[in-house]
Design a protein around this motif. Structure first.
Motif: not given
Ligand SMILES: Nc1ncnc2c1ncn2[C@@H]1O[C@H](COP(=O)(O)OP(=O)(O)OP(=O)(O)O)[C@@H](O)[C@H]1O
Length: 911
Positions: A527, A529-530, A532, A546, A548, A593, A595, A602, A646, A648, A650-651, A653, A664, A861
């Motif tokens: 994935g 993000g803006s 990362s 995961a 980041k 961790e 996800m 998604q 934030d 939303k 996409s945050n 998981l 996030d 965002r």
């Protein structure tokens, strides 16, 4: 002579109280005092008010600009020093006047500009490259807002006026940040540049009451209230990690990193990577944090009365040897005068009312000559649990004693309950009388407490039993009941997964993570993000993680730092767990961790339509309940509360077992737990999810997350994106709200799923979503009420007859240092959809931070920008990017209506 243990204890206590009451002038990196030190590449200087009572200043040292510019003709109330400059409050105008050189404040110093005409200051405090002044409140203006304090700051990234709710007693400045102490509840708060100071700013000990604060480099130390006067420190510069940087800066070998001592202190001063304090029991000095291998050692066996800190050195006024200033540490010039003609407060006059003479021993004063006196101000009122047995007079401070009938602390109990047997007869008689009075009172109190506790627990047990009896599910309802039980037990299992202890994030090294992600290979990206990229990785022990990694920029690393700071403090089954981090070569990488099922976004909006269909109504509402729980924890149980900013799809998981986790925390903010004022923050978040009240008025409260969560609920119900320009009504709120209000729930349901048999369950979800996206935050329900409603909906959706009982027990939030009572728990009547009308809103106060990171990404965002103008420009751009999305926001503004006079005042004061 023998003393009874009670005499000994009380004598010891009185000594602590009397010494603890001493309120000597102290100076930290920048707090105001009768003396101050300046440091920097142009040399160090040390200035002080002359001891002759003239209030004029004298300076010595190697910084020629400070020495040359010393305004010997002016009279000052107090001094403070920073990098290459010194300032004092002018006696005449009560305004700061600075001299020396510091390019960030002004090339040529004087009264710092801009200066509000007629403003007068109670205290000033210098950081390294800035100065702040606490304004004297204007009480003569009738319409002046009550109970607010104003702090003006000048210098690097700080030039502006800060308005705070509540009376501030004192301020202290560090490197790029400041802290204040509220006079009413003595709690501390800090504000400023988050870059290096996020820990100093965010990690202020919750609910602690302080007597004194001293900010240093990127840390703060405070003397706690209470007889122990213990010191606690927070921030970054006192840790091992920073010790290396400290050694490099000071050109020294690596010394030790020491923890703050437990000794009671009367004053403290913070340097760049260390702090020193004066112990109250012997007036000796003790230093902690980074101590250098070389340099003048910390004096031992020397009594001192005042202390100031430079960057890597300290200077102090000796108590016993008159007219001597002692300095230690590294980096101060040998030309610093020792002794210097600096403040020695031995006066020939007797101590005036409100002060008393400090004694070294019973009859021996601190001054060399018996004709001179060293006066210190009387201490304030007696602490809680104590009463005054003799007032402050010219020879001694007020004396306080424990009021044994009002004990709440262990200290008090231990003082009040020693055995009277070893006392001499007179004392014993006194003690016996005392105990004969106290014992019955204590016994009565204990009996009453036991009675009260047993009544309460019996009532609670009966109530729970009564509720459970109502929900006894009979055997005839077997299939539905079984289902319910299975769900309950699986959810119980989930509860047991909650980690009761806050884990410390592990430090990884770069090679380890590079290996885990096969060199951060593109194929491993799961994935973006803006700020990362997120990679899938496998650690040496086989753990799938995961990783980041910030896209290289200061802003992205700020975000990851915020996330690291926050996630290390938070722990909940429905928050994404941070496993560790790696900070090398100026880069920060976070390890979470993994996800397995990616993000909710998604599932709902990805290419794979099957994923969306697999997300049936039960799964969707379960995800909603779990996410609500995570956010509820942030708002109600984390201490201080966290505003995510934030929320939303996409945050959110989804883990291997299809449990939802909120992720996030890059934009999240903390606020003091006991404040009742909203944060004043420029808008940040994601378009479509952004609370219009926050966007419009910059009022940030936990209800801003509620708004975003409401949008998320609509997204779950409808399967539509928050903003989707392929529809005529692109904004989900604008589209769904009227339909829900008209009762046409079916019209908003995702067409890829068949409506459930019991539409009422989804109706509840739709109604709570509708309430969550109300224009005014105070009209929205709180997260705990939303959670309860969603739990009921889930129960109903699953065919449980026990809809009054939430399927997920609500007491699942563990791991915070303090629990807040849930408002829904306070309410006796928990109607299933009676959410949010007229309930109290949790407001948090925070100084308006200087604004960072503008960005509009594909996910629309927006973040706060470095200037308001920039925000406007960016927002305009955003609006044009999203077509009618901009109009939507405009119309939301219109719906909120114009700012009230109070709101306007708030905006004027804060922005
Ligand atoms: N722990 C994780 N396990 C699996 N996938 C993850 C994990 N964390 C993030 N992702 C994936 O990476 C994506 C990007 O995450 P990130 O938090 O960086 O940004 P974002 O929230 O999607 O976007 P923005 O930063 O603009 O808000 C997520 O949407 C998700 O698909």
């Amino acid at each position: 002579m023998e003393f009874s243990s009670s005499q000994f204890f009380i004598g010891f206590l009185l000594e602590l109280v009397v010494l603890g009451g001493l309120w000597l002038q102290v100076s930290s990196f920048g707090s105001m005092s009768s003396m101050a030190a300046s440091f920097g590449d142009k040399g160090n200087a040390f200035c002080g008010l002359k001891p002759d009572g003239s209030h004029t200043v004298t300076c010595n040292g190697s910084n020629s600009a400070i020495i040359h510019d010393t305004p010997a003709q002016f009279q000052f109330l107090g001094l403070t020093g920073g990098y290459g400059f010194l300032c004092g409050i002018l006696m005449s105008s009560k305004q700061p006047y600075c001299w020396g050189r510091n390019g960030h404040i002004a090339e040529k110093l004087g009264v710092p500009q801009p200066m509000v005409k007629g403003a007068q200051y109670l205290e000033i405090s210098a950081g390294d490259n800035h100065l702040c002044g606490l304004r004297k409140p204007l009480i003569w203006r009738k319409r002046e807002r009550k109970n607010t304090s104003v702090v003006d700051c000048w210098g690097f990234n700080m030039t502006r006026t800060y308005v705070f709710d509540g009376m501030i007693q004192s301020i202290s400045a560090g490197c790029g940040f400041n802290c204040g102490l509220f006079s009413q509840n003595r709690t501390a708060f800090c504000w400023g540049n988050h870059d290096a100071n996020s820990l100093a700013i965010l990690a202020v000990p919750c609910g602690e009451r302080f007597r004194k604060l001293a900010a240093g480099g990127n840390h703060v130390c405070g003397i706690l209230e209470g007889v122990n006067s213990r010191t606690v420190c927070w921030g970054r510069s006192l840790d091992v990690q920073m010790a290396k940087i400290a050694s490099k800066h000071a050109g020294q070998g690596l010394g030790n990193v020491l923890l703050p001592p437990n000794d009671p202190m009367i004053s403290i001063a913070g340097g760049r990577f260390h702090a020193c304090g004066i112990k109250s029991n012997d007036l000796g000095v003790v230093c902690w944090g980074h101590t250098f291998g070389q340099g003048t050692p910390v004096p031992s066996g020397t009594k001192i009365t005042d202390i100031v800190a430079g960057d890597y050195f300290n200077c102090a006024n000796l108590a016993e040897k008159s007219d001597q200033i002692l300095c230690w540490g590294v980096g101060f010039s040998s030309s610093l005068p020792k002794p210097a003609a600096l403040p020695r407060k031995c006066n020939s006059n007797l101590c005036p009312p409100g002060s008393y003479e400090m004694k070294q021993h019973k009859d021996k004063g601190v001054c060399n000559s018996s004709d001179t006196h060293f006066c210190v101000p009387c201490s304030g009122a007696c602490p809680y649990e104590m009463y005054q047995i003799s007032p402050c007079n010219s020879t001694s401070d007020r004396i306080c004693e424990y009021n044994c009938s009002a004990c709440v602390s262990l200290q008090c109990f231990s003082i009040c309950s020693p055995s009277p047997l070893s006392a001499p007869p007179t004392v014993r008689n006194k003690d016996e009388r005392f105990w004969s009075l106290q014992v019955p009172v204590l016994v009565a109190e204990i009996v009453f407490a036991i009675f009260l506790v047993s009544i309460l627990s019996t009532t609670a047990v009966l109530y729970v039993r009564y509720k459970l009896r109502d929900c006894q599910c009979s055997a005839t309802r077997s299939s539905k009941v079984k289902k319910h039980i299975i769900v309950s037990s699986s959810l119980q299992k989930e509860n047991s997964k909650i980690r009761p202890e806050i884990r410390k994030a592990k430090k990884f090294n770069y090679e380890e993570l590079e290996r885990a992600t096969s060199g951060f290979k593109e194929e491993n990206i799961v994935g973006k993000g803006s700020f990362s990229c997120v990679f899938k990785g496998v650690l040496k022990d086989g753990t799938v993680v995961a990783v980041k990694r910030a896209i290289r920029s200061q802003k992205s690393s700020n975000e990851l730092h915020t996330e690291l700071d926050l996630l290390s403090r938070l722990n909940h089954a429905h928050l994404l767990s941070l496993l560790g981090y790696c900070e090398e070569g100026g880069e920060i990488i976070l390890v979470y961790e993994f996800m397995a099922h990616g993000s909710l976004h998604q599932h709902l909006h990805g290419q794979n339509k099957e994923l969306k269909q697999q997300l049936d109504w039960v799964k969707r509402v379960t995800i909603a309940v779990q996410a609500a729980r995570g956010i509820e924890y942030l708002h109600g149980y984390a201490c201080p509360p966290v505003i995510h900013r934030d929320i939303k799809s996409s945050n959110i998981l989804i883990d291997e077992e299809h449990n939802a986790r909120v992720a996030d925390f890059g934009l999240s903010l903390l606020g003091p737990a006991d404040s009742s004022t909203p944060l004043a923050e420029l808008p940040a978040g994601t378009l479509g999810y952004l609370d219009p009240e926050y966007y419009r008025l910059h009022y940030l409260t936990t209800k801003s997350d509620v708004y975003s969560f409401g949008v998320l609920l609509l997204e779950l119900l409808s399967g539509r994106k928050a903003i989707d320009m392929q529809y005529e009504e692109g904004n989900i709120v604008q589209w769904a709200k009227p339909l829900i209000k008209s009762g046409d729930i079916a019209a908003i349901l995702d067409p890829v799923l068949k409506p459930p048999p019991d539409l009422a369950a989804l109706k509840k979800v739709a109604i709570v979503a509708c309430k969550s996206v109300r224009m005014r935050g105070r009209d929205r329900p709180s997260m705990d009420k939303i959670t309860t409603t969603l739990e009921h909906s889930l129960a109903r959706l699953m065919g449980s007859p026990c809809i009054e009982q939430p399927i997920l027990p609500t007491e699942v939030v563990l791991g915070s240092s303090r629990l807040h009572m849930k408002s829904s728990q306070r309410s006796s009547n928990r109607s299933e959809i009676d959410v949010g009308e007229n309930e109290d809103q949790r407001y948090e106060f925070r100084a308006p931070s200087w604004i960072t990171f503008p960005s509009v990404t594909s996910s629309q965002r927006i973040k706060s920008s470095s200037s308001e103008a920039e925000v406007d420009v960016k927002n305009n751009n955003n609006n044009s990017n999203v077509g009618s999305g901009g109009d939507v926001l405009k119309s939301l503004e219109e719906e909120i209506g114009p700012a009230s006079p109070q709101e306007r005042l708030f905006l004027q004061h804060n922005f």
